[in-house]
Motif scaffolding. Structure first.
Motif, short mmCIF file in Angstrom:
data_model
loop_
_atom_site.label_atom_id
_atom_site.label_comp_id
_atom_site.label_asym_id
_atom_site.label_seq_id
_atom_site.Cartn_x
_atom_site.Cartn_y
_atom_site.Cartn_z
N PHE A 140 -24.85 -17.17 -22.05
CA PHE A 140 -25.01 -15.72 -21.92
C PHE A 140 -24.18 -14.94 -22.95
N LEU A 141 -23.62 -15.68 -23.92
CA LEU A 141 -22.91 -15.05 -25.02
C LEU A 141 -23.56 -15.35 -26.38
N LYS A 142 -24.53 -16.24 -26.37
CA LYS A 142 -25.07 -16.71 -27.65
C LYS A 142 -26.11 -15.74 -28.22
N SER A 143 -26.34 -15.89 -29.52
CA SER A 143 -27.35 -15.09 -30.22
C SER A 143 -28.71 -15.78 -30.10
N THR A 144 -29.78 -14.99 -30.01
CA THR A 144 -31.14 -15.52 -29.95
C THR A 144 -32.02 -14.78 -30.96
N ASP A 145 -33.28 -15.16 -31.02
CA ASP A 145 -34.20 -14.51 -31.95
C ASP A 145 -34.42 -13.04 -31.62
N VAL A 146 -34.27 -12.66 -30.36
CA VAL A 146 -34.51 -11.28 -29.96
C VAL A 146 -33.24 -10.55 -29.51
N PRO A 152 -25.74 -7.87 -38.87
CA PRO A 152 -24.83 -6.81 -39.31
C PRO A 152 -25.06 -5.48 -38.61
N ILE A 153 -26.31 -5.15 -38.31
CA ILE A 153 -26.59 -3.88 -37.63
C ILE A 153 -25.96 -3.86 -36.24
N ILE A 154 -26.08 -4.97 -35.52
CA ILE A 154 -25.49 -5.06 -34.18
C ILE A 154 -23.97 -5.09 -34.27
N VAL A 155 -23.45 -5.87 -35.21
CA VAL A 155 -21.99 -5.98 -35.36
C VAL A 155 -21.37 -4.62 -35.65
N ASN A 156 -21.92 -3.90 -36.62
CA ASN A 156 -21.37 -2.59 -36.99
C ASN A 156 -21.48 -1.59 -35.85
N LEU A 157 -22.64 -1.57 -35.20
CA LEU A 157 -22.84 -0.62 -34.11
C LEU A 157 -21.90 -0.91 -32.95
N ALA A 158 -21.75 -2.20 -32.60
CA ALA A 158 -20.87 -2.56 -31.49
C ALA A 158 -19.42 -2.16 -31.77
N GLU A 159 -18.96 -2.39 -33.00
CA GLU A 159 -17.58 -2.05 -33.34
C GLU A 159 -17.36 -0.54 -33.33
N ASP A 170 -14.43 1.41 -20.13
CA ASP A 170 -14.63 2.36 -21.22
C ASP A 170 -15.61 1.83 -22.26
N ILE A 171 -15.51 0.54 -22.57
CA ILE A 171 -16.37 -0.06 -23.58
C ILE A 171 -17.82 -0.10 -23.11
N VAL A 172 -18.02 -0.58 -21.88
CA VAL A 172 -19.38 -0.68 -21.34
C VAL A 172 -20.00 0.71 -21.20
N LEU A 210 -31.04 -4.69 -26.70
CA LEU A 210 -30.01 -4.07 -27.53
C LEU A 210 -28.69 -4.00 -26.77
N PHE A 211 -28.73 -3.56 -25.52
CA PHE A 211 -27.52 -3.48 -24.71
C PHE A 211 -26.89 -4.87 -24.56
N SER A 212 -27.74 -5.87 -24.37
CA SER A 212 -27.26 -7.24 -24.23
C SER A 212 -26.59 -7.73 -25.51
N ALA A 213 -27.21 -7.47 -26.67
CA ALA A 213 -26.65 -7.91 -27.95
C ALA A 213 -25.30 -7.26 -28.21
N LEU A 214 -25.19 -5.97 -27.94
CA LEU A 214 -23.93 -5.26 -28.15
C LEU A 214 -22.83 -5.83 -27.25
N ALA A 215 -23.18 -6.06 -25.98
CA ALA A 215 -22.19 -6.60 -25.03
C ALA A 215 -21.76 -8.01 -25.44
N ARG A 216 -22.71 -8.85 -25.79
CA ARG A 216 -22.37 -10.23 -26.17
C ARG A 216 -21.47 -10.27 -27.41
#
Length: 268
Positions: A140-146, A152-159, A170-172, A210-216
């Motif tokens: 439930f922490l790994k990256s998948t095709d979807v 980089p888009i997810i990494v930058n947005l999450a940070e 606060d983060i969630v 998207l929410f899942s990718a940011l959280a992971r």
């Protein structure tokens, strides 16, 4: 004393007795409120049909399961003589109906009763994101095709959304508010996390990914949950939401309809 007054007195006495019984169960016998108040039951039926033309056929659908907020009973599964197999694993329960060289018309019926209660979690403002989890949560922490955790888009947005925050609540909340504020638009097919971020609009599926990718990316385990929003009638409203693993619990979030750490009592 007239008849109406007697009836009012009887009703008042009965209400006092009921309140007293509920009070005893709640305060002295350890009952929860949900255990005292009757929960609504939903009768759910699913019908699928197809015509075979001599080829092998496999029909699959996910099946409802007993969870922390729902109890499934009176389940019936039928399929015109089709072979049926139920697959149960850590991710889902699925029903498979099969037939070799299927000819003619077939009908599959699946019905059950669902007792669902609304649930709401209170997340402590003092919780921080753990450095590590049990290995059973690695999936439930790994990256998948979807759910492209490392794009980089997810990494930058999450940070950016995390900022200088260190506490889970606060983060969630920052992630949730961002995805919830995006435009809502139904899409046919699959909308992955990166596409949802680029378009700034998505259906429940794209928003959930998207929410899942940011959280992971921020080391918060997440999983997609699919189901139905139940209502009277024959309309089927399929839906998808997210659960985050927080302090030993899978906590629900619906980034389309705005439910933060809660779900209403008609989400199957």
């Amino acid at each position: 004393m007239n008849r109406k007054k007697v009836i009012r007195i009887i009703i008042a006495v009965l209400l006092i007795i009921m309140a007293a019984i509920i009070g005893v169960k709640y305060f002295f016998l350890g009952y929860t409120f949900n255990a005292i108040v009757p929960q609504p039951n939903y009768s759910v039926s699913l019908k699928m049909s197809f015509t075979g033309n001599g080829d092998d056929v496999v029909v699959r659908t996910f099946l409802p399961v007993n969870e922390q907020n729902q109890v499934i009973s009176n389940e019936y599964i039928g399929g015109d003589g089709l072979s049926f197999r139920k697959e149960i694993n850590s991710l889902y329960t699925r029903g498979d109906w099969t037939e070799t060289q299927a000819e003619g018309s077939y009908t599959i019926n699946h019905s059950f009763t669902a007792m669902i209660r609304a649930m709401k979690f209170n997340i402590s403002p003092d919780l921080k994101i753990p450095d590590r989890y049990d290995e059973s949560l690695d999936y439930f922490l790994k990256s998948t095709d979807v759910i492209q955790v490392n794009d980089p888009i997810i990494v930058n947005l999450a940070e950016i959304l995390k900022g200088d925050d260190y506490y889970i609540l606060d983060i969630v909340k920052s992630l949730f508010d961002y995805v919830y504020a995006m435009g809502a638009r139904p899409f046919k097919g699959t909308t992955d996390a990166v596409t949802a971020a680029k378009l700034q609009e998505a259906s429940c599926n794209g928003k959930s990914r998207l929410f899942s990718a940011l959280a992971r990316h921020l080391n918060i385990p997440s999983r997609l949950v699919g189901g139905l929003i139940l209502s009277s009638g024959s309309k089927r409203t399929s839906h998808q939401w997210i659960e985050l693993y927080i302090a030993g619990h899978w906590v629900p979030f619906d980034t389309l309809n705005g439910y933060f750490a809660e779900l209403p009592g008609n989400y199957l």
